[in-house]
Design a protein around this motif. Structure first.
Motif, PDB file in Angstrom:
ATOM      1  N   GLU A   1     -16.326 -59.525  38.650  1.00 21.76           N
ATOM      2  CA  GLU A   1     -15.857 -59.638  40.176  1.00 21.76           C
ATOM      3  C   GLU A   1     -15.197 -58.425  40.548  1.00 21.76           C
ATOM      4  O   GLU A   1     -15.402 -58.199  41.731  1.00 21.76           O
ATOM      5  CB  GLU A   1     -15.068 -60.964  40.012  1.00 21.76           C
ATOM      6  N   LYS A   2     -14.441 -57.793  39.730  1.00 16.44           N
ATOM      7  CA  LYS A   2     -13.505 -56.695  40.221  1.00 16.44           C
ATOM      8  C   LYS A   2     -14.525 -55.525  40.803  1.00 16.44           C
ATOM      9  O   LYS A   2     -14.373 -55.140  41.853  1.00 16.44           O
ATOM     10  CB  LYS A   2     -12.756 -56.095  39.251  1.00 16.44           C
ATOM     11  N   ASN A   3     -15.838 -55.279  40.104  1.00 20.44           N
ATOM     12  CA  ASN A   3     -16.524 -54.347  40.430  1.00 20.44           C
ATOM     13  C   ASN A   3     -17.220 -54.771  41.652  1.00 20.44           C
ATOM     14  O   ASN A   3     -17.757 -54.002  42.480  1.00 20.44           O
ATOM     15  CB  ASN A   3     -17.623 -53.968  39.417  1.00 20.44           C
ATOM     16  N   GLU A   4     -17.875 -55.840  41.833  1.00 22.67           N
ATOM     17  CA  GLU A   4     -18.539 -56.483  42.669  1.00 22.67           C
ATOM     18  C   GLU A   4     -17.640 -56.304  44.119  1.00 22.67           C
ATOM     19  O   GLU A   4     -17.841 -56.061  45.123  1.00 22.67           O
ATOM     20  CB  GLU A   4     -18.616 -57.907  42.844  1.00 22.67           C
ATOM     21  N   MET A   5     -16.155 -56.636  44.009  1.00 20.88           N
ATOM     22  CA  MET A   5     -15.278 -56.514  45.370  1.00 20.88           C
ATOM     23  C   MET A   5     -15.372 -55.081  45.572  1.00 20.88           C
ATOM     24  O   MET A   5     -15.264 -54.905  46.831  1.00 20.88           O
ATOM     25  CB  MET A   5     -13.987 -57.068  44.597  1.00 20.88           C
ATOM     26  N   TYR A   6     -15.121 -54.086  44.525  1.00 24.69           N
ATOM     27  CA  TYR A   6     -14.844 -52.732  45.072  1.00 24.69           C
ATOM     28  C   TYR A   6     -16.208 -52.217  45.853  1.00 24.69           C
ATOM     29  O   TYR A   6     -16.115 -51.668  46.882  1.00 24.69           O
ATOM     30  CB  TYR A   6     -14.857 -51.771  43.875  1.00 24.69           C
ATOM     31  N   ALA A   7     -17.378 -52.621  45.155  1.00 22.30           N
ATOM     32  CA  ALA A   7     -18.765 -52.098  45.837  1.00 22.30           C
ATOM     33  C   ALA A   7     -18.983 -52.819  47.154  1.00 22.30           C
ATOM     34  O   ALA A   7     -19.410 -52.384  47.991  1.00 22.30           O
ATOM     35  CB  ALA A   7     -19.616 -52.562  44.859  1.00 22.30           C
ATOM     36  N   SER A   8     -18.549 -54.076  47.229  1.00 21.57           N
ATOM     37  CA  SER A   8     -18.896 -54.713  48.485  1.00 21.57           C
ATOM     38  C   SER A   8     -17.986 -54.157  49.459  1.00 21.57           C
ATOM     39  O   SER A   8     -18.317 -54.008  50.761  1.00 21.57           O
ATOM     40  CB  SER A   8     -18.347 -56.329  48.416  1.00 21.57           C
ATOM     41  N   ILE A   9     -16.719 -53.734  49.428  1.00 20.37           N
ATOM     42  CA  ILE A   9     -15.771 -53.405  50.293  1.00 20.37           C
ATOM     43  C   ILE A   9     -16.381 -51.686  50.946  1.00 20.37           C
ATOM     44  O   ILE A   9     -16.480 -51.565  51.943  1.00 20.37           O
ATOM     45  CB  ILE A   9     -14.486 -52.993  49.788  1.00 20.37           C
TER      46      ILE A   9
END
Length: 548
Positions: free
Chosen positions: A248-256
């Motif tokens: 989730e953390k990586n998904e969040m950063y990439a999404s931003i």
């Protein structure tokens, strides 16, 4: 000064501690089970194992609560205090790093930096072999320096690589971190070089999670270069992998990052959905609030005043987050931390200057005495020089013939050549010293005397025949290295290979110049020309010489 001298754990003790730490790295959230499992440490008669118990239990409570909590704080601080009482520097460093990781993960940057600075100073007092998990320690120092945008991060990461298994997920992660550090320094060429190396390693070992992270980081370079479409493509791949493996953390950063690029492209079709998913992840953890702040700011841009009521709610939420970040990991704290590091460096530099000045004052009082002694010794040396020269010429010539014969009689192998080269260097250095003494001597030396010494010196240099034999035996023992260099660096000439092969045997510039019959400056210029020819691949070549 310390009341007691600091020591370090024995190599055997360090290995035992490391094995326990590594085993507990993937422990579950059940703290009751953890306490039972670690009871052998608590009940041990060895103080260092009791210290380890407190530190690992603190990690367990951190994992269970998933936030800053009083139980973890108590056991982290207890482990550090007990380590200090034991005067075991390896344990002091590890317990402080262990606690610092906890503070870093939960964004307590202002509280973290003073501890890390102190730990860095202490780590300079022992060698890496005396440290507990040196690769993890140096990697963590790199993380911290990256967080406060300090250029020393790269050197710490490279130091960590020296103690990591290669290839591995950990080393791929550090390669990627080096790339990120170069990216922050606006060095896109080196950044892409390390990202590509990290990607190749991740694919080789089948680490899809690491591969996803690298794709996202490469997207930043494409974005910086203005190639937004490729940046979007890489980020979407990163998000897909992150969703698949539930990172989730990586998904969040990439999404931003993706949302920011889509705004530039004015592609709002999927923008709201991306921000909604990123916002949901960012809201799930207190230590994601800096990312939640970015999500809200992007949502406000997308709204553009179209929905005043929704915008008002978002702005209230944004204000609360900004107040929280001001006291945790906000920009103000990061700037203060960066200033603290620079202040520490300044104080260290000042201390070095002060010590140098003190040393200089003491040195002045010795200069007159040294001058007097020099004059006396010069007179003594002058009277004995002529006697020694004749004796040494005979001895050196005998030594040369002895080692030439030894090399000829022996079955060629790289060890024989290594001994041979070292003796060559020793004799050449002696001859050059004698020649210099003759040239600088007050006494008038005949031209014939100097010519004889010059001829002996020439005879000690590496001959074509000896070089052929040396190269043949070098390839036998270091064939993999030689073939790799020739294959991957086809532009290397024979003169380059001579320097590279001799350096592989740990000969320095001075020793190489002696054997090849050239000056040290000539060797340095040869390396400079090679660096210009190879560009960014030059450092890789000399890393290969050292480690392959």
């Amino acid at each position: 000064m310390h009341a007691q001298k600091l020591s370090s754990s024995s190599a055997e003790s360090i290995k035992k501690i490391e094995a326990i730490i590594i085993k507990e790295n993937n422990s579950k959230k059940d703290t009751v089970e953890l306490q039972k499992r670690l009871s052998f440490l608590k009940n041990s008669s060895h103080k260092n194992e009791q210290i380890l118990y407190s530190a690992l239990l603190a990690n367990g409570f951190s994992l269970f609560f998933d936030k800053i909590n009083s139980r973890s704080e108590y056991y982290y601080l207890k482990s550090i205090q007990e380590a200090k009482k034991s005067n075991d520097l390896s344990l002091i460093i590890w317990t402080q790093v262990n606690y610092s990781k906890y503070l870093y993960f939960y964004c307590q940057i202002d509280k973290l930096i003073p501890i890390v600075l102190k730990t860095m100073d202490e780590s300079n007092q022992i060698g890496p072999s005396e440290m507990i998990l040196p690769e993890e320690t140096f990697k963590f120092f790199g993380w911290i320096m990256s967080t406060v945008e300090d250029k020393s991060a790269i050197s710490y990461y490279k130091k960590a690589l020296q103690y990591m298994q290669n290839p591995s997920s950990e080393s791929a992660g550090v390669l990627n971190a080096i790339g990120s550090s170069y990216f922050r320094n606006k060095d896109l060429s080196n950044a892409m070089y390390y990202f590509n190396n990290a990607e190749a390693m991740a694919l080789k070992i089948g680490d899809s999670i690491r591969y996803a992270k690298i794709l996202g980081d490469k997207a930043l370079i494409y974005q910086e270069k203005g190639n937004l479409k490729d940046a979007v493509r890489f980020l979407k791949q990163d998000i897909l992998y992150s969703q698949k493996f539930k990172i989730e953390k990586n998904e969040m950063y990439a999404s931003i990052i993706l949302a920011k690029i889509l705004l530039k492209l004015k592609d709002t079709a999927e923008l709201e959905e991306i921000l909604e998913k990123a916002g949901k992840i960012a809201s799930s953890k207190s230590y994601y609030r800096s990312s939640l702040k970015e999500v809200i700011e992007l949502k406000l841009i997308v709204l553009g005043g179209k929905d005043p009521q929704k915008e008002l709610l978002l702005r209230r939420q944004l204000k609360q987050i900004e107040e929280y970040l001001l006291n945790t990991n906000g920009n103000t704290v990061l700037q203060q931390s960066h200033w603290l590091i620079q202040k520490k460096k300044y104080e260290t530099d000042n201390e070095k200057i002060r010590l140098q000045l003190e040393k200089g004052e003491k040195t002045k009082s010795l200069i007159i005495l040294i001058l007097i002694l020099t004059i006396v010794l010069s007179l003594v040396t002058y009277t004995s020089l002529n006697k020694k020269l004749k004796t040494k010429k005979i001895t050196l010539e005998k030594d040369r013939l002895f080692f030439e014969q030894k090399l000829s009689d022996a079955s060629y192998n790289i060890e024989t050549f290594d001994e041979y080269l070292k003796n060559k260097n020793k004799q050449i250095s002696i001859l050059e010293t004698e020649l210099e003494e003759i040239r600088n001597s007050v006494a008038v030396q005949s031209e014939e005397e100097k010519t004889k010494l010059d001829k002996i010196l020439d005879s000690h240099l590496m001959t074509d025949e000896n070089w052929k034999n040396f190269k043949k035996e070098f390839i036998k023992q270091h064939g993999e290295f030689y073939n790799y260099v020739v294959k991957n660096f086809p532009e290397l000439k024979e003169s380059n290979l001579k320097i590279i092969m001799l350096q592989k045997l740990d000969l320095n510039n001075s020793e190489i110049s002696n054997l090849l019959g050239v000056t040290v400056d000539a060797i340095k210029k040869s390396k400079q020309r090679l660096k210009k020819k190879l560009g960014e691949r030059y450092d890789l070549l000399f890393e290969i010489i050292e480690y392959k």
